[in-house]
Design an enzyme around this catalytic site. Structure first.
Site, short mmCIF file in Angstrom:
data_model
loop_
_atom_site.label_atom_id
_atom_site.label_comp_id
_atom_site.label_asym_id
_atom_site.label_seq_id
_atom_site.Cartn_x
_atom_site.Cartn_y
_atom_site.Cartn_z
N HIS A 163 -38.11 -11.99 -0.17
CA HIS A 163 -38.19 -11.24 1.33
C HIS A 163 -37.48 -12.13 2.07
O HIS A 163 -37.94 -13.15 2.71
CB HIS A 163 -39.22 -10.81 1.59
CG HIS A 163 -39.44 -9.85 2.68
ND1 HIS A 163 -38.77 -8.67 2.79
CD2 HIS A 163 -39.89 -10.25 4.11
CE1 HIS A 163 -39.13 -8.09 3.97
NE2 HIS A 163 -39.52 -9.09 4.69
N GLY A 223 -25.78 -9.51 -5.19
CA GLY A 223 -26.34 -10.61 -6.17
C GLY A 223 -26.33 -11.95 -5.81
O GLY A 223 -26.06 -12.68 -7.01
N SER A 224 -26.10 -12.32 -4.69
CA SER A 224 -26.02 -13.69 -4.47
C SER A 224 -27.38 -14.68 -4.78
O SER A 224 -27.32 -15.67 -5.41
CB SER A 224 -25.66 -14.09 -2.90
OG SER A 224 -26.76 -13.84 -2.18
N ASN A 225 -28.42 -13.90 -4.62
CA ASN A 225 -29.67 -14.73 -4.95
C ASN A 225 -29.94 -14.55 -6.62
O ASN A 225 -30.19 -15.75 -7.24
CB ASN A 225 -30.89 -13.83 -4.60
CG ASN A 225 -31.50 -14.46 -3.18
OD1 ASN A 225 -31.64 -15.53 -2.94
ND2 ASN A 225 -31.13 -13.41 -2.26
N ASP A 272 -44.24 -5.99 0.23
CA ASP A 272 -44.00 -6.98 0.88
C ASP A 272 -45.42 -7.88 1.16
O ASP A 272 -45.58 -8.44 2.42
CB ASP A 272 -43.10 -6.94 2.17
CG ASP A 272 -41.51 -6.58 1.78
OD1 ASP A 272 -41.18 -6.69 0.53
OD2 ASP A 272 -40.84 -6.00 2.57
C1 GRF Z 1 -31.53 -11.00 0.34
O1 GRF Z 1 -31.40 -11.27 1.73
C2 GRF Z 1 -32.90 -10.52 -0.11
O2 GRF Z 1 -33.60 -11.48 0.68
C3 GRF Z 1 -33.28 -9.10 0.33
O3 GRF Z 1 -31.73 -8.54 0.00
C4 GRF Z 1 -31.04 -9.67 0.25
C5 GRF Z 1 -30.19 -9.47 -0.92
O4 GRF Z 1 -29.11 -10.33 -1.25
N1 GRF Z 1 -34.28 -8.73 -0.39
P1 GRF Z 1 -28.04 -10.72 -2.45
O5 GRF Z 1 -27.94 -9.36 -3.21
O6 GRF Z 1 -29.18 -11.38 -3.28
O7 GRF Z 1 -27.11 -11.51 -2.21
#
Ligand code: GRF
Length: 211
Positions: free
Chosen positions: A104, A11-13, A140
């Protein structure tokens, strides 16, 4: 703009989006995995969470139908895949046509699919990065909203490269969602994404040289 985020793990994004002060209402975070770390982060931000375990469903259409029902209860204008690691059925994708976006970890159309960092190293590319794009039935491959590029260094492992790309993901994703929230994004007849306001549109290609 009302937004629902789908996650599967860390969940970092999602966190980068929640922390970015975006002009959106985060209606809900939905995870297909009960143990997703991101669920705690969302809750700590005061965002409602829902778990919909794909293992509880016999097949993909069954899960996707249940997922769409959960999402639609919030009537979101934008659905964000932030590390959501499930392939979605065509019917689901078409139901959210033009309001479903994904990040992605590669410079599409290079390296769709999994293990992008390892594959970029094996291919010997000198630039790698990440892409925010609209989701279409082919995985994608939807129209590109924004990209960020990073150098690939001689001693990189997939982990060092992934970390370098991830830092850019956390810049790029909030920026792209902000454009959507500001109503500046159009998916044109030519199949390409256009961002109104030329100065900021130039930022849709971020390059992060080594400092
Ligand atoms: C990220 O690298 C995103 O691009 C990919 O999965 C990963 C998820 O990381 N689709 P997070 O859960 O957001 O930390």
């Amino acid at each position: 703009m009302r937004v629902v985020i789908l996650i599967s793990g860390r969940g970092s994004n999602m966190q980068a989006l929640l922390d970015a002060g975006l002009p959106v209402e985060f209606a809900c975070v939905i995870s297909n995995r009960p143990d997703a770390k991101g669920l705690e982060i969302a809750a700590a931000h005061g965002v409602p969470t829902v778990v919909l375990n794909h293992r509880d469903y016999a097949d993909r259409p069954g899960f996707d139908t249940a997922l769409a029902a959960e999402i639609d209860a919030f009537a979101p204008e934008l659905v964000i895949l932030a590390g959501f690691m499930r392939v979605l059925s065509d019917a689901f994708v078409l139901h959210y046509e033009r309001r479903l976006i994904n990040i992605h970890p590669a410079l599409l159309p290079a390296f769709p699919g999994l293990d992008t960092h390892q594959r970029a190293l094996a291919a010997g590319v000198k630039l790698h990065g990440c892409t925010v794009h609209f989701v279409t039935p082919e995985v994608d491959s939807g129209p590109i909203l924004a990209q960020a590029a990073v150098p690939v260094l001689p001693n990189d492992t997939q982990h060092t490269l992934a970390a370098r790309v991830l830092r850019q993901e956390h810049r790029l994703f909030p920026q792209a969602v902000r454009w959507c929230a500001e109503g500046r994004v159009t998916w044109g007849e030519d199949g390409r994404v256009h961002v109104r306001d030329s100065l900021d549109a130039a930022d849709s290609a971020l390059v992060a040289p080594l400092s």
